[in-house]
Design an enzyme around this catalytic site. Structure first.
Site, PDB file in Angstrom:
ATOM      1  CB  SER A 108      -0.944  -0.005   1.205  1.00 49.81           C
ATOM      2  OG  SER A 108      -1.918  -1.009   1.060  1.00 49.81           O
ATOM      3  N   GLY A 110       4.175   1.231   1.303  1.00 49.85           N
ATOM      4  CA  GLY A 110       5.599   0.876   1.214  1.00 49.85           C
ATOM      5  C   GLY A 110       6.454   1.226   2.417  1.00 49.85           C
ATOM      6  CG  HIS A 111       6.046   4.349   4.955  1.00 46.35           C
ATOM      7  ND1 HIS A 111       5.888   4.607   3.614  1.00 46.35           N
ATOM      8  CD2 HIS A 111       6.389   5.541   5.518  1.00 46.35           C
ATOM      9  CE1 HIS A 111       6.121   5.901   3.388  1.00 46.35           C
ATOM     10  NE2 HIS A 111       6.428   6.482   4.527  1.00 46.35           N
ATOM     11  CG  ASP A 112       7.081  -4.095   6.285  1.00 46.88           C
ATOM     12  OD1 ASP A 112       6.022  -4.634   6.616  1.00 46.88           O
ATOM     13  OD2 ASP A 112       8.203  -4.482   6.693  1.00 46.88           O
ATOM     14  N   GLY A 179       0.962   4.325   4.278  1.00 47.67           N
ATOM     15  CA  GLY A 179      -0.250   3.908   3.585  1.00 47.67           C
ATOM     16  C   GLY A 179      -1.289   3.394   4.565  1.00 47.67           C
ATOM     17  N   GLY A 181      -3.360   1.079   4.111  1.00 50.26           N
ATOM     18  CA  GLY A 181      -3.501  -0.377   4.011  1.00 50.26           C
ATOM     19  C   GLY A 181      -2.738  -1.101   5.105  1.00 50.26           C
ATOM     20  N   GLY A 182      -1.438  -0.868   5.180  1.00 49.28           N
ATOM     21  CA  GLY A 182      -0.619  -1.533   6.184  1.00 49.28           C
ATOM     22  C   GLY A 182      -0.763  -0.917   7.562  1.00 49.28           C
ATOM     23  CG  HIS A 183      -0.973   3.538   9.747  1.00 53.83           C
ATOM     24  ND1 HIS A 183       0.028   3.569  10.684  1.00 53.83           N
ATOM     25  CD2 HIS A 183      -1.899   4.456  10.150  1.00 53.83           C
ATOM     26  CE1 HIS A 183      -0.271   4.479  11.611  1.00 53.83           C
ATOM     27  NE2 HIS A 183      -1.435   5.030  11.318  1.00 53.83           N
ATOM     28  CE1 TYR A 473       6.694   2.790  14.361  1.00 53.58           C
ATOM     29  CE2 TYR A 473       7.168   2.576  16.700  1.00 53.58           C
ATOM     30  CZ  TYR A 473       6.695   3.323  15.632  1.00 53.58           C
ATOM     31  OH  TYR A 473       6.238   4.597  15.850  1.00 53.58           O
TER      32      TYR A 473
HETATM   33  C1  LIG Z   1       9.002   6.914   8.296  1.00 56.12           C
HETATM   34  C2  LIG Z   1       7.959   6.090   8.998  1.00 56.12           C
HETATM   35  C3  LIG Z   1       7.131   6.681   9.934  1.00 56.12           C
HETATM   36  C4  LIG Z   1       6.142   5.944  10.593  1.00 56.12           C
HETATM   37  N1  LIG Z   1       5.331   6.557  11.502  1.00 56.12           N
HETATM   38  C5  LIG Z   1       4.372   5.851  12.139  1.00 56.12           C
HETATM   39  C6  LIG Z   1       3.493   6.466  13.076  1.00 56.12           C
HETATM   40  O1  LIG Z   1       3.557   7.674  13.306  1.00 56.12           O
HETATM   41  N2  LIG Z   1       2.584   5.697  13.707  1.00 56.12           N
HETATM   42  C7  LIG Z   1       2.474   4.359  13.454  1.00 56.12           C
HETATM   43  O2  LIG Z   1       1.623   3.712  14.053  1.00 56.12           O
HETATM   44  N3  LIG Z   1       3.279   3.756  12.559  1.00 56.12           N
HETATM   45  C8  LIG Z   1       4.221   4.458  11.903  1.00 56.12           C
HETATM   46  N4  LIG Z   1       5.027   3.829  10.997  1.00 56.12           N
HETATM   47  C9  LIG Z   1       4.857   2.390  10.768  1.00 56.12           C
HETATM   48  C10 LIG Z   1       3.749   2.115   9.771  1.00 56.12           C
HETATM   49  O3  LIG Z   1       2.496   2.171  10.429  1.00 56.12           O
HETATM   50  C11 LIG Z   1       3.937   0.706   9.205  1.00 56.12           C
HETATM   51  O4  LIG Z   1       5.161   0.625   8.544  1.00 56.12           O
HETATM   52  C12 LIG Z   1       2.799   0.324   8.254  1.00 56.12           C
HETATM   53  O5  LIG Z   1       2.814  -1.055   8.050  1.00 56.12           O
HETATM   54  C13 LIG Z   1       2.931   1.036   6.933  1.00 56.12           C
HETATM   55  O6  LIG Z   1       1.875   0.729   6.084  1.00 56.12           O
HETATM   56  P1  LIG Z   1       2.104   0.884   4.506  1.00 56.12           P
HETATM   57  O7  LIG Z   1       0.851   0.568   3.826  1.00 56.12           O
HETATM   58  O8  LIG Z   1       2.763   2.197   4.243  1.00 56.12           O
HETATM   59  O9  LIG Z   1       3.225  -0.207   4.285  1.00 56.12           O
HETATM   60  P2  LIG Z   1       3.486  -1.407   3.235  1.00 56.12           P
HETATM   61  O10 LIG Z   1       4.969  -1.533   3.253  1.00 56.12           O
HETATM   62  O11 LIG Z   1       2.809  -1.186   1.948  1.00 56.12           O
HETATM   63  O12 LIG Z   1       2.834  -2.595   3.963  1.00 56.12           O
HETATM   64  C14 LIG Z   1       3.183  -3.004   5.262  1.00 56.12           C
HETATM   65  C15 LIG Z   1       2.726  -4.428   5.488  1.00 56.12           C
HETATM   66  O13 LIG Z   1       1.345  -4.519   5.246  1.00 56.12           O
HETATM   67  C16 LIG Z   1       1.041  -5.409   4.169  1.00 56.12           C
HETATM   68  N5  LIG Z   1       0.000  -4.761   3.396  1.00 56.12           N
HETATM   69  C17 LIG Z   1       0.119  -3.613   2.702  1.00 56.12           C
HETATM   70  N6  LIG Z   1      -1.038  -3.272   2.175  1.00 56.12           N
HETATM   71  C18 LIG Z   1      -1.931  -4.206   2.530  1.00 56.12           C
HETATM   72  C19 LIG Z   1      -3.310  -4.386   2.277  1.00 56.12           C
HETATM   73  N7  LIG Z   1      -3.982  -3.512   1.532  1.00 56.12           N
HETATM   74  N8  LIG Z   1      -3.923  -5.457   2.799  1.00 56.12           N
HETATM   75  C20 LIG Z   1      -3.241  -6.343   3.555  1.00 56.12           C
HETATM   76  N9  LIG Z   1      -1.927  -6.219   3.821  1.00 56.12           N
HETATM   77  C21 LIG Z   1      -1.273  -5.159   3.317  1.00 56.12           C
HETATM   78  C22 LIG Z   1       2.342  -5.559   3.441  1.00 56.12           C
HETATM   79  O14 LIG Z   1       2.414  -6.764   2.748  1.00 56.12           O
HETATM   80  C23 LIG Z   1       3.342  -5.454   4.562  1.00 56.12           C
HETATM   81  O15 LIG Z   1       3.419  -6.669   5.244  1.00 56.12           O
HETATM   82  C24 LIG Z   1       6.010   4.559  10.321  1.00 56.12           C
HETATM   83  C25 LIG Z   1       6.839   3.962   9.376  1.00 56.12           C
HETATM   84  C26 LIG Z   1       7.816   4.706   8.717  1.00 56.12           C
HETATM   85  C27 LIG Z   1       8.713   4.041   7.721  1.00 56.12           C
END
Ligand SMILES: Cc1cc2nc3c(=O)[nH]c(=O)nc-3n(C[C@H](O)[C@H](O)[C@H](O)COP(=O)(O)OP(=O)(O)OC[C@H]3O[C@@H](n4cnc5c(N)ncnc54)[C@H](O)[C@@H]3O)c2cc1C
Ligand SMILES: *[C@@H]1O[C@H](CO)[C@@H](O)[C@H](O)[C@H]1NC(C)=O
Ligand SMILES: *[C@@H]1O[C@H](CO)[C@@H](O)[C@H](O)[C@H]1NC(C)=O
Ligand SMILES: *[C@@H]1O[C@H](CO)[C@@H](O)[C@H](O)[C@H]1NC(C)=O
Ligand SMILES: *[C@@H]1O[C@H](CO)[C@@H](O)[C@H](O)[C@H]1NC(C)=O
Ligand SMILES: *[C@@H]1O[C@H](CO)[C@@H](O)[C@H](O)[C@H]1NC(C)=O
Ligand SMILES: *[C@@H]1O[C@H](CO)[C@@H](O)[C@H](O)[C@H]1NC(C)=O
Ligand SMILES: *[C@@H]1O[C@H](CO)[C@@H](O)[C@H](O)[C@H]1NC(C)=O
Ligand SMILES: *[C@@H]1O[C@H](CO)[C@@H](O)[C@H](O)[C@H]1NC(C)=O
Length: 533
Positions: A108, A110-112, A179, A181-183, A473
């Site tokens: 979603s 990409g912040h994993d 995103g 999705g993951g968050h 995290y």
């Molecule tokens: C710079 C930074 C700042 C952050 N700040 C915070 C914060 O303030 N508070 C907080 O709680 N967290 C924070 N995070 C952590 C963040 O919540 C997690 O990294 C979260 O998983 C990111 O979601 P994403 O969709 O961006 O990641 P992605 O990398 O796209 O996905 C993360 C995980 O979820 C899975 N996934 C993605 N999309 C879906 C979907 N649609 N359905 C099912 N599974 C899916 C992926 O396969 C992967 O395992 C931060 C991370 C970073 C890198």
């Protein structure tokens, strides 16, 4: 025994068949499968499947990938990236990758932390289902809710809410490029966690594509799966396409501040006083960021501790609270900035103070680097601060971020979401180390962070189910899934860290929803209790 000429012929024919079928590439087979699913021309998919041969492959792969550690040339690359344009594309992708037995990663925002959404270190070949083009947000102020698509960033959600109302908000993450999705699947906390809980606590409905390619909402999936997807970690139960979130009230004007104290300015004493502040007014969230800075005398390094806060109210009430409960920080009216909630979102995310909120619509991070993070939930006891300061000045770009968690009415019983809340867990602490030099292998930084984590062991929350960590995290040091693990600890120690007593329940739900383990990654919930001997 094979002897007759006709048997040889048969074998040759079979071999040829095998050769012919394997010579079609995974993407060709995938396109073929999609086309038959939609009974349509294969050509229409050529623009939404980006293969290694396409010029845009690297830029698409790295577009939202936040951790540069997982983009280095040695990291496994996907066969192709599929960027669905609608819900049925996602359903077809699940059905086709299952049929072709090709491993999927879901992305979603990409912040994993460990690149799980774009790198598979356990299985190749693999493909990426990238939801970046599914980012619609429909806010309905009349019923205090919004339907948000998984590929939207949390910053876009905040912006779209603020566009409709100055007195509505959502209690999600501080970093605006994550995103949804993951968050939300992993809990999701931000500066309103003390008042309104996690993002996952504020989900009303969802739409998910399950392991059979069915699109299910809350009613169709049932209450038990709906419990699991709100904090039970991502990439476990299906692909989330939409969340329906509940909006929360925010004042028209909020107050923010950042007050920084170095060691020489009494940082240790002030920090010890802060730990009691975690339980004062729920309108107040003060996180503390430790990082090394050059010393005033320019000949060494010292540590700065920044108190970075959001107050859901006006400055005069804030000053009264601070004078009464946390006078040591010495907050003055001059430190207090008054602004709309959406401006406070930009402030806390680190944007310059004159940034237009519409920057959030770009869905882009402010920075990217190589990093490693780890987390802990802390009880009331306090570790030796001096020693932490000493370790911080030894590392290039480290951070320790203390987030206050406990708050009178904030507590939700464990049954509300799989997130392991507990009264003992007073702060969520994050350790981070960042670097920018592509030629470094990072081992020095990994060593540093592992040492500090080990050093902290006696001060952390080691309940009977083990040291707690925040699933969002993600930390591979806690263990990754292994086939034929020797024992429970080796098989799934990370599961207890992330979910505590809820882990076993999540395994049972996984077994019902995805017994074939279609949705799997290094730390996905295993469907099989037998590995948990
Ligand atoms: C710079 C930074 C700042 C952050 N700040 C915070 C914060 O303030 N508070 C907080 O709680 N967290 C924070 N995070 C952590 C963040 O919540 C997690 O990294 C979260 O998983 C990111 O979601 P994403 O969709 O961006 O990641 P992605 O990398 O796209 O996905 C993360 C995980 O979820 C899975 N996934 C993605 N999309 C879906 C979907 N649609 N359905 C099912 N599974 C899916 C992926 O396969 C992967 O395992 C931060 C991370 C970073 C890198
Ligand atoms: C990728 O390359 C193929 C073959 O050259 C082409 O047909 C297709 O349109 C390209 N796709 C994209 C997204 O550029
Ligand atoms: C991302 O891709 C673009 C385009 O290929 C490239 O210019 C850039 O250097 C890449 N960044 C990383 C970190 O690989
Ligand atoms: C998705 O797009 C395909 C064409 O690629 C179309 O056949 C299908 O009906 C669309 N589905 C939805 C739900 O819009
Ligand atoms: C918003 O919610 C109200 C109340 O539930 C409903 O009547 C209305 O149709 C919704 N608006 C939209 C655009 O969905
Ligand atoms: C400079 O300040 C640092 C940090 O306070 C201290 O460790 C160091 O001894 C100082 N150096 C001199 C020469 O005073
Ligand atoms: C914004 O930042 C500038 C420069 O740091 C500062 O002078 C100004 O007072 C700030 N404005 C507000 C509203 O904080
Ligand atoms: C980057 O790291 C390499 C390998 O450790 C080192 O040789 C080089 O000097 C570093 N570059 C910078 C700018 O620090
Ligand atoms: C589990 O197995 C690993 C690897 O064999 C071993 O190191 C560890 O001590 C075992 N743990 C328990 C609790 O038996």
């Amino acid at each position: 025994m094979v002897s007759s000429p006709s048997s040889y012929l048969l074998i040759i024919v079979l071999l040829l068949l095998v050769l012919l079928t394997t010579s079609a590439s995974i993407e060709e087979n995938f396109i073929q499968c999609l086309s038959s699913y939609f009974s349509s021309n294969p050509k229409q998919f050529s623009t939404i499947i980006i293969t290694r041969k396409n010029e845009s492959f690297m830029s698409t792969l790295n577009s939202t990938a936040q951790n540069l550690r997982y983009l280095t040339p040695s990291m496994p690359k996907p066969e192709f990236i599929f960027t669905p344009l609608n819900e049925s594309h996602v359903q077809a992708a699940v059905i086709c990758s299952k049929k072709l037995d090709v491993h999927m990663r879901i992305r979603s925002g990409g912040h994993d932390y460990e690149g799980v959404s774009y790198v598979s270190e356990i299985e190749t070949p693999f493909i990426i289902i990238d939801l970046a083009k599914l980012r619609t947000i429909n806010v309905n102020i009349t019923d205090n809710s919004a339907w948000v698509q998984a590929g939207a960033t949390i910053g876009e959600v905040y912006y779209r809410i603020s566009e409709k109302s100055a007195v509505h908000g959502f209690p999600g993450g501080i970093c605006t490029s994550i995103g949804v999705g993951g968050h939300i699947a992993g809990g999701g906390f931000g500066a309103m966690v003390r008042k309104y809980g996690l993002a996952a606590d504020n989900v009303l409905d969802a739409k998910l594509v399950d392991a059979n390619g069915r699109l299910l909402d809350r009613e169709a999936m049932g209450e038990i799966p709906f419990w699991a997807i709100r904090g039970g970690g991502s990439g476990n139960f299906g692909i989330i396409l939409w969340w329906k979130i509940k909006l929360v009230p925010v004042p028209e004007t909020v107050t923010v501040f950042t007050v920084t104290k170095t060691v020489e300015q009494g940082a240790e004493d002030i920090f010890l006083a802060w730990k009691d502040v975690a339980s004062i007014d729920n309108d107040l969230f003060i996180r503390v960021i430790f990082q090394p800075v050059s010393a005033a005398n320019k000949t060494g390094r010292t540590v700065s501790t920044s108190y970075n806060a959001l107050f859901l109210g006006d400055a005069s009430r804030l000053l009264k609270i601070m004078q009464h409960d946390f006078p040591k920080l010495g907050l003055t009216e001059k430190d207090c900035l008054k602004m709309s909630w959406i401006k406070s979102v930009l402030y806390l995310a680190g944007y310059p103070n004159d940034t237009n909120p519409d920057v959030l619509l770009q869905g882009k991070p402010i920075f990217k680097n190589y990093f490693k993070g780890k987390s802990d939930f802390f009880p009331f006891s306090t570790p030796p601060i001096q020693e932490l300061f000493a370790r911080l000045v030894e590392e290039d770009n480290p951070l320790i971020i203390w987030n206050p968690w406990a708050g009178g009415i904030t507590y939700f019983p464990n049954s509300v979401t799989p997130f392991p809340y507990g009264f003992e867990n007073l702060y969520l602490v994050e350790y981070l180390t960042l670097w920018h030099n592509a030629s470094e292998d990072g081992s020095k930084h990994l060593d540093w962070i592992r040492k500090i984590y080990k050093y902290m062991t006696p001060y952390t929350n080691t309940q009977n189910l083990g040291r707690i960590a925040y699933v969002n995290y993600r930390d591979f040091d806690l263990g990754v899934n292994k086939k034929n693990a020797a024992n429970f600890t080796e098989a799934a120690a990370w599961g207890l860290s992330y979910y505590q007593e809820n882990f076993k329940k999540l395994v049972k739900i996984k077994n019902k929803m995805d017994p074939e383990n279609v949705f799997r990654h290094e730390q996905s919930i295993p469907p099989d209790l037998s590995i948990m001997a």
